[in-house]
Design a protein around this motif. Structure first.
Motif, mmCIF file in Angstrom:
data_model
loop_
_atom_site.group_PDB
_atom_site.id
_atom_site.type_symbol
_atom_site.label_atom_id
_atom_site.label_comp_id
_atom_site.label_asym_id
_atom_site.label_seq_id
_atom_site.Cartn_x
_atom_site.Cartn_y
_atom_site.Cartn_z
ATOM 1 N N HIS A 92 0.830 -1.204 0.000
ATOM 2 C CA HIS A 92 0.000 0.000 0.000
ATOM 3 C C HIS A 92 0.866 1.256 0.000
ATOM 4 O O HIS A 92 0.579 2.222 -0.708
ATOM 5 C CB HIS A 92 -0.960 0.015 1.194
ATOM 6 N N LEU A 93 1.917 1.235 0.781
ATOM 7 C CA LEU A 93 2.827 2.389 0.814
ATOM 8 C C LEU A 93 3.524 2.576 -0.526
ATOM 9 O O LEU A 93 3.747 3.714 -0.964
ATOM 10 C CB LEU A 93 3.849 2.231 1.942
ATOM 11 N N ASP A 94 3.871 1.485 -1.203
ATOM 12 C CA ASP A 94 4.479 1.595 -2.531
ATOM 13 C C ASP A 94 3.511 2.246 -3.517
ATOM 14 O O ASP A 94 3.903 3.082 -4.333
ATOM 15 C CB ASP A 94 4.894 0.212 -3.059
ATOM 16 N N ILE A 95 2.242 1.870 -3.443
ATOM 17 C CA ILE A 95 1.234 2.458 -4.329
ATOM 18 C C ILE A 95 1.098 3.949 -4.054
ATOM 19 O O ILE A 95 1.052 4.761 -4.981
ATOM 20 C CB ILE A 95 -0.125 1.734 -4.163
ATOM 21 N N VAL A 96 1.039 4.317 -2.770
ATOM 22 C CA VAL A 96 0.939 5.731 -2.400
ATOM 23 C C VAL A 96 2.173 6.482 -2.882
ATOM 24 O O VAL A 96 2.075 7.568 -3.465
ATOM 25 C CB VAL A 96 0.756 5.886 -0.868
ATOM 26 N N SER A 97 3.336 5.900 -2.691
ATOM 27 C CA SER A 97 4.585 6.532 -3.111
ATOM 28 C C SER A 97 4.615 6.733 -4.622
ATOM 29 O O SER A 97 5.007 7.798 -5.114
ATOM 30 C CB SER A 97 5.770 5.668 -2.667
ATOM 31 N N GLU A 98 4.198 5.730 -5.348
ATOM 32 C CA GLU A 98 4.168 5.820 -6.811
ATOM 33 C C GLU A 98 3.194 6.903 -7.270
ATOM 34 O O GLU A 98 3.478 7.672 -8.185
ATOM 35 C CB GLU A 98 3.771 4.465 -7.399
ATOM 36 N N THR A 99 2.050 6.978 -6.619
ATOM 37 C CA THR A 99 1.055 8.000 -6.948
ATOM 38 C C THR A 99 1.608 9.398 -6.700
ATOM 39 O O THR A 99 1.481 10.291 -7.539
ATOM 40 C CB THR A 99 -0.234 7.789 -6.128
ATOM 41 N N ILE A 100 2.254 9.576 -5.560
ATOM 42 C CA ILE A 100 2.852 10.878 -5.237
ATOM 43 C C ILE A 100 3.928 11.224 -6.245
ATOM 44 O O ILE A 100 4.005 12.355 -6.724
ATOM 45 C CB ILE A 100 3.411 10.870 -3.796
ATOM 46 N N SER A 101 4.748 10.252 -6.601
ATOM 47 C CA SER A 101 5.817 10.478 -7.570
ATOM 48 C C SER A 101 5.247 10.908 -8.916
ATOM 49 O O SER A 101 5.742 11.845 -9.551
ATOM 50 C CB SER A 101 6.647 9.201 -7.733
ATOM 51 N N THR A 102 4.192 10.238 -9.359
ATOM 52 C CA THR A 102 3.551 10.577 -10.633
ATOM 53 C C THR A 102 2.983 11.989 -10.605
ATOM 54 O O THR A 102 3.159 12.766 -11.536
ATOM 55 C CB THR A 102 2.427 9.563 -10.957
ATOM 56 N N VAL A 103 2.324 12.328 -9.516
ATOM 57 C CA VAL A 103 1.751 13.675 -9.373
ATOM 58 C C VAL A 103 2.856 14.716 -9.369
ATOM 59 O O VAL A 103 2.740 15.757 -10.024
ATOM 60 C CB VAL A 103 0.894 13.769 -8.089
ATOM 61 N N CYS A 104 3.930 14.447 -8.646
ATOM 62 C CA CYS A 104 5.046 15.405 -8.588
ATOM 63 C C CYS A 104 5.681 15.593 -9.962
ATOM 64 O O CYS A 104 5.973 16.715 -10.363
ATOM 65 C CB CYS A 104 6.109 14.943 -7.591
ATOM 66 N N GLU A 105 5.905 14.491 -10.693
ATOM 67 C CA GLU A 105 6.483 14.588 -12.031
ATOM 68 C C GLU A 105 5.585 15.412 -12.942
ATOM 69 O O GLU A 105 6.054 16.250 -13.712
ATOM 70 C CB GLU A 105 6.709 13.194 -12.624
ATOM 71 N N SER A 106 4.294 15.175 -12.855
ATOM 72 C CA SER A 106 3.334 15.917 -13.662
ATOM 73 C C SER A 106 3.377 17.400 -13.307
ATOM 74 O O SER A 106 3.389 18.265 -14.188
ATOM 75 C CB SER A 106 1.930 15.359 -13.442
#
Length: 118
Positions: A92-106
């Motif tokens: 779950h933390l990996d999914i949250v981290s990936e989501t945050i990373s995607t949002v930040c990159e965007s």
């Protein structure tokens, strides 16, 4: 160990894991009133206590539950959480981290595009 002490520990662990009495009752096929009785240190059938302990042993080390050094601090409970639960939390933390990373990159690419327009 006294039933009252065991019940208090089970209540603390249940709350730490974020499980309501109602959810615990549903997952163990027991009544919510039975869960309450256990947590209040009242006597219950051995089969009921076995059901509860079987449920909790999937979540946390029973050695820890019965330990004389029992401490409900977050670090202590987290250390004794069973590996499968730990793995689930990590996913779950990996999914949250990936989501945050995607949002930040965007967001960064949008800022870069705005800067280029200036």
């Amino acid at each position: 160990m006294e039933l009252k002490t065991l019940g208090e520990r089970l209540r603390l662990i249940r709350k730490h894991l974020g499980i309501t009495q109602k959810k615990l009752a549903a997952e163990t096929c027991l009544n919510q009133s039975t869960i309450s009785r256990i947590e209040n240190g009242e006597e219950v059938y051995a089969s009921v206590m076995t059901t509860i302990l079987n449920y909790y042993q999937k979540k946390i080390s029973l050695d820890y539950l019965f330990s004389s050094t029992f401490d409900i601090s977050s670090e202590q409970v987290s250390y004794y959480i069973k590996e499968d639960v730990r793995q689930l939390l990590n996913r779950h933390l990996d999914i949250v981290s990936e989501t945050i990373s995607t949002v930040c990159e965007s967001s960064l690419s949008q800022i870069k595009a705005i800067k280029e327009l200036l």
